[in-house]
Design a protein around this motif. Structure first.
Motif, PDB file in Angstrom:
ATOM      1  N   MET A  56     -59.044   5.313 -59.921  1.00 28.16           N
ATOM      2  CA  MET A  56     -57.917   4.876 -60.753  1.00 28.16           C
ATOM      3  C   MET A  56     -57.429   6.000 -61.660  1.00 28.16           C
ATOM      4  O   MET A  56     -56.221   6.178 -61.836  1.00 28.16           O
ATOM      5  CB  MET A  56     -58.310   3.646 -61.590  1.00 28.16           C
ATOM      6  N   ASN A  57     -58.361   6.763 -62.222  1.00 25.87           N
ATOM      7  CA  ASN A  57     -57.965   7.897 -63.060  1.00 25.87           C
ATOM      8  C   ASN A  57     -57.205   8.938 -62.241  1.00 25.87           C
ATOM      9  O   ASN A  57     -56.195   9.481 -62.698  1.00 25.87           O
ATOM     10  CB  ASN A  57     -59.187   8.528 -63.720  1.00 25.87           C
ATOM     11  N   ASP A  60     -53.768   7.598 -61.418  1.00 24.12           N
ATOM     12  CA  ASP A  60     -52.916   7.698 -62.603  1.00 24.12           C
ATOM     13  C   ASP A  60     -52.353   9.106 -62.741  1.00 24.12           C
ATOM     14  O   ASP A  60     -51.140   9.294 -62.938  1.00 24.12           O
ATOM     15  CB  ASP A  60     -53.726   7.316 -63.844  1.00 24.12           C
ATOM     16  N   LYS A  61     -53.222  10.106 -62.613  1.00 25.76           N
ATOM     17  CA  LYS A  61     -52.766  11.497 -62.694  1.00 25.76           C
ATOM     18  C   LYS A  61     -51.762  11.804 -61.585  1.00 25.76           C
ATOM     19  O   LYS A  61     -50.735  12.449 -61.823  1.00 25.76           O
ATOM     20  CB  LYS A  61     -53.949  12.462 -62.595  1.00 25.76           C
ATOM     21  N   CYS A  63     -49.758   9.718 -59.939  1.00 25.19           N
ATOM     22  CA  CYS A  63     -48.475   9.045 -60.166  1.00 25.19           C
ATOM     23  C   CYS A  63     -47.656   9.739 -61.254  1.00 25.19           C
ATOM     24  O   CYS A  63     -46.432   9.887 -61.125  1.00 25.19           O
ATOM     25  CB  CYS A  63     -48.693   7.576 -60.518  1.00 25.19           C
ATOM     26  N   LYS A  64     -48.332  10.186 -62.306  1.00 22.23           N
ATOM     27  CA  LYS A  64     -47.616  10.894 -63.383  1.00 22.23           C
ATOM     28  C   LYS A  64     -47.087  12.236 -62.887  1.00 22.23           C
ATOM     29  O   LYS A  64     -45.956  12.607 -63.193  1.00 22.23           O
ATOM     30  CB  LYS A  64     -48.526  11.084 -64.593  1.00 22.23           C
TER      31      LYS A  64
END
Length: 113
Positions: A56-57, A60-61, A63-64
């Motif tokens: 998930m981390n 997240d990175k 997607c950003k």
């Protein structure tokens, strides 16, 4: 040709068959290991839960970074479009003006000086 590569992620051995070379896969494994270490440090998570948190981390990175990349692509396209528009305008301005001909007087009539 596919490469057979063995890497370790959080002390677990994994075998990969991949087009990428071993160095690239190890680089990816290092990133996963770092995220796993962050997720597991100070927590009493199972390996599976730690892997999910690390995933998930990383997602997240990703997607950003994808959003930043998409924004940069849009800005680049806008700049290229503007550049092309300005080049067309400049080309129109720098064309030599069409020559205007002075009409010849009809035969039999002479120009008066």
């Amino acid at each position: 040709m596919a490469n057979r590569v063995t890497i370790y992620i959080h002390n677990q051995r994994y075998h990969f068959l991949a087009e990428e070379d071993a160095g690239y896969l190890q680089q990816c494994a290092d990133i996963v290991n770092q995220e796993m270490d962050k997720a597991m440090t100070g927590n009493t998570l199972s390996l599976t839960d730690g892997a999910v948190l690390a995933a998930m981390n990383l997602a997240d990175k990703y997607c950003k970074e994808r959003a930043v990349s998409d924004n940069l692509r849009a800005q680049l396209k806008q700049a290229l479009d503007e550049n092309a528009r300005l080049a067309r305008e400049e080309a129109k301005r720098s064309k030599p003006a069409p020559r205007t001909r002075t009409p010849k007087p009809p035969k039999g009539e002479e120009e008066e000086a």
